[in-house]
Design a protein around this motif. Sequence first.
Motif, PDB file in Angstrom:
ATOM      1  N   THR A   1       0.838  -1.205   0.000  1.00 16.76           N
ATOM      2  CA  THR A   1       0.000   0.000   0.000  1.00 16.76           C
ATOM      3  C   THR A   1       0.872   1.255   0.000  1.00 16.76           C
ATOM      4  O   THR A   1       0.611   2.206  -0.750  1.00 16.76           O
ATOM      5  CB  THR A   1      -0.950   0.000   1.219  1.00 16.76           C
ATOM      6  N   HIS A   2       1.923   1.273   0.800  1.00 15.70           N
ATOM      7  CA  HIS A   2       2.840   2.420   0.824  1.00 15.70           C
ATOM      8  C   HIS A   2       3.533   2.597  -0.522  1.00 15.70           C
ATOM      9  O   HIS A   2       3.698   3.729  -0.994  1.00 15.70           O
ATOM     10  CB  HIS A   2       3.876   2.279   1.943  1.00 15.70           C
ATOM     11  N   LEU A   3       3.927   1.489  -1.144  1.00 17.51           N
ATOM     12  CA  LEU A   3       4.556   1.562  -2.461  1.00 17.51           C
ATOM     13  C   LEU A   3       3.589   2.147  -3.488  1.00 17.51           C
ATOM     14  O   LEU A   3       3.967   3.024  -4.277  1.00 17.51           O
ATOM     15  CB  LEU A   3       5.014   0.167  -2.904  1.00 17.51           C
ATOM     16  N   LEU A   4       2.351   1.705  -3.465  1.00 16.61           N
ATOM     17  CA  LEU A   4       1.345   2.240  -4.400  1.00 16.61           C
ATOM     18  C   LEU A   4       1.097   3.721  -4.139  1.00 16.61           C
ATOM     19  O   LEU A   4       1.020   4.518  -5.076  1.00 16.61           O
ATOM     20  CB  LEU A   4       0.040   1.451  -4.270  1.00 16.61           C
ATOM     21  N   THR A   5       0.973   4.087  -2.887  1.00 16.63           N
ATOM     22  CA  THR A   5       0.714   5.481  -2.521  1.00 16.63           C
ATOM     23  C   THR A   5       1.858   6.390  -2.963  1.00 16.63           C
ATOM     24  O   THR A   5       1.621   7.507  -3.435  1.00 16.63           O
ATOM     25  CB  THR A   5       0.497   5.596  -0.998  1.00 16.63           C
ATOM     26  N   ALA A   6       3.084   5.899  -2.853  1.00 18.52           N
ATOM     27  CA  ALA A   6       4.249   6.703  -3.234  1.00 18.52           C
ATOM     28  C   ALA A   6       4.429   6.795  -4.749  1.00 18.52           C
ATOM     29  O   ALA A   6       5.117   7.698  -5.226  1.00 18.52           O
ATOM     30  CB  ALA A   6       5.511   6.106  -2.611  1.00 18.52           C
ATOM     31  N   THR A   7       3.792   5.886  -5.489  1.00 19.67           N
ATOM     32  CA  THR A   7       4.053   5.816  -6.926  1.00 19.67           C
ATOM     33  C   THR A   7       2.916   6.335  -7.786  1.00 19.67           C
ATOM     34  O   THR A   7       3.160   7.016  -8.779  1.00 19.67           O
ATOM     35  CB  THR A   7       4.359   4.357  -7.350  1.00 19.67           C
ATOM     36  N   ILE A   8       1.685   6.026  -7.428  1.00 18.32           N
ATOM     37  CA  ILE A   8       0.566   6.401  -8.297  1.00 18.32           C
ATOM     38  C   ILE A   8      -0.448   7.252  -7.546  1.00 18.32           C
ATOM     39  O   ILE A   8      -0.692   7.033  -6.364  1.00 18.32           O
ATOM     40  CB  ILE A   8      -0.131   5.154  -8.891  1.00 18.32           C
ATOM     41  N   PRO A   9      -1.041   8.222  -8.245  1.00 21.94           N
ATOM     42  CA  PRO A   9      -2.082   9.022  -7.611  1.00 21.94           C
ATOM     43  C   PRO A   9      -3.362   8.205  -7.474  1.00 21.94           C
ATOM     44  O   PRO A   9      -3.630   7.321  -8.291  1.00 21.94           O
ATOM     45  CB  PRO A   9      -2.283  10.190  -8.581  1.00 21.94           C
ATOM     46  N   ALA A  10      -4.096   8.472  -6.444  1.00 22.49           N
ATOM     47  CA  ALA A  10      -5.367   7.779  -6.244  1.00 22.49           C
ATOM     48  C   ALA A  10      -6.422   8.372  -7.169  1.00 22.49           C
ATOM     49  O   ALA A  10      -6.313   9.519  -7.611  1.00 22.49           O
ATOM     50  CB  ALA A  10      -5.812   7.914  -4.794  1.00 22.49           C
ATOM     51  N   ALA A  11      -7.436   7.582  -7.447  1.00 20.38           N
ATOM     52  CA  ALA A  11      -8.562   8.065  -8.248  1.00 20.38           C
ATOM     53  C   ALA A  11      -9.261   9.184  -7.483  1.00 20.38           C
ATOM     54  O   ALA A  11      -9.267   9.189  -6.253  1.00 20.38           O
ATOM     55  CB  ALA A  11      -9.530   6.924  -8.520  1.00 20.38           C
ATOM     56  N   PRO A  12      -9.838  10.158  -8.216  1.00 18.98           N
ATOM     57  CA  PRO A  12     -10.553  11.237  -7.543  1.00 18.98           C
ATOM     58  C   PRO A  12     -11.641  10.691  -6.615  1.00 18.98           C
ATOM     59  O   PRO A  12     -12.416   9.830  -7.004  1.00 18.98           O
ATOM     60  CB  PRO A  12     -11.184  12.023  -8.698  1.00 18.98           C
ATOM     61  N   GLY A  13     -11.604  11.162  -5.388  1.00 17.66           N
ATOM     62  CA  GLY A  13     -12.589  10.745  -4.405  1.00 17.66           C
ATOM     63  C   GLY A  13     -12.295   9.393  -3.769  1.00 17.66           C
ATOM     64  O   GLY A  13     -13.028   8.955  -2.904  1.00 17.66           O
ATOM     65  N   ALA A  14     -11.255   8.732  -4.201  1.00 18.96           N
ATOM     66  CA  ALA A  14     -10.906   7.426  -3.628  1.00 18.96           C
ATOM     67  C   ALA A  14      -9.404   7.375  -3.414  1.00 18.96           C
ATOM     68  O   ALA A  14      -8.643   7.349  -4.357  1.00 18.96           O
ATOM     69  CB  ALA A  14     -11.339   6.308  -4.559  1.00 18.96           C
ATOM     70  N   ASP A  15      -8.985   7.406  -2.171  1.00 15.34           N
ATOM     71  CA  ASP A  15      -7.553   7.399  -1.889  1.00 15.34           C
ATOM     72  C   ASP A  15      -7.134   6.115  -1.164  1.00 15.34           C
ATOM     73  O   ASP A  15      -6.156   6.091  -0.460  1.00 15.34           O
ATOM     74  CB  ASP A  15      -7.155   8.629  -1.082  1.00 15.34           C
ATOM     75  N   ASN A  16      -7.890   5.047  -1.385  1.00 13.52           N
ATOM     76  CA  ASN A  16      -7.608   3.818  -0.665  1.00 13.52           C
ATOM     77  C   ASN A  16      -6.777   2.856  -1.515  1.00 13.52           C
ATOM     78  O   ASN A  16      -7.313   2.010  -2.221  1.00 13.52           O
ATOM     79  CB  ASN A  16      -8.915   3.159  -0.219  1.00 13.52           C
ATOM     80  N   HIS A  17      -5.476   2.983  -1.420  1.00  9.13           N
ATOM     81  CA  HIS A  17      -4.587   2.081  -2.145  1.00  9.13           C
ATOM     82  C   HIS A  17      -4.545   0.697  -1.507  1.00  9.13           C
ATOM     83  O   HIS A  17      -4.058  -0.249  -2.115  1.00  9.13           O
ATOM     84  CB  HIS A  17      -3.180   2.684  -2.221  1.00  9.13           C
ATOM     85  N   GLN A  18      -5.064   0.589  -0.281  1.00  2.15           N
ATOM     86  CA  GLN A  18      -5.089  -0.722   0.370  1.00  2.15           C
ATOM     87  C   GLN A  18      -5.993  -1.678  -0.408  1.00  2.15           C
ATOM     88  O   GLN A  18      -5.678  -2.856  -0.544  1.00  2.15           O
ATOM     89  CB  GLN A  18      -5.550  -0.619   1.815  1.00  2.15           C
TER      90      GLN A  18
END
Length: 196
Positions: free
Chosen positions: A138-155
């Motif tokens: 999840t940390h790797l995804l958060t550091a690499t790709i932006p979350a979809a608008p209104g959804a910031d749950n990379h988990q």
Amino acid sequence: MRSTVDARDRAYSDRDGTYRALLNSATTLFLTLGYEQTGLARISTHAGHSEDTVRGYYTSKNDIGHDVADHLCHHALQRLHRTRPDDNAELVTVLSRWARIAIHRPGWLRLELALAAHDGDAPLQYSLRLSRIRTALTHLLTATIPAAPGADNHQVTADFLLTMVAGLTTLHPGDAHPDHLQISTQIELVLRGATN
């Protein structure tokens, strides 16, 4: 049951490398022969030590199995923490490579399943290992790709990726392993869902 933390503490003070030899032998045997075909006697022979020596470090095959699984998890976490892709394309490449390794060498997943079948404590220990990997991914995804608008749950994306790899790992007899392109395509689809 002896805690694998106790065994690790012993490893740090083990001047002759006995613990490391036992852990390396157990890892090799569990991943190549499987849990069912590997016993303490086989581990001790492979490591060049007596079965009594193995029992000085581990109380059971489950105990050493969990230590091997913890060791594999530790190495996976080190890789996740060291990886810093610059963009989504590089992330897909890295994740595809890791997924391909897991799919073609499913020993760790099979070890976890065998431990779950033979040890009442396995679900808790497995959950802890999975949680640590999910958090690092999840940390790797958060550091690499932006979350979809209104959804910031990379988990959720991390869960989808882990589930996809587990599904691809558990092929039925006669099924062909997916190739790199198929794996990359699946990962791209999951990541696209996270960013759109």
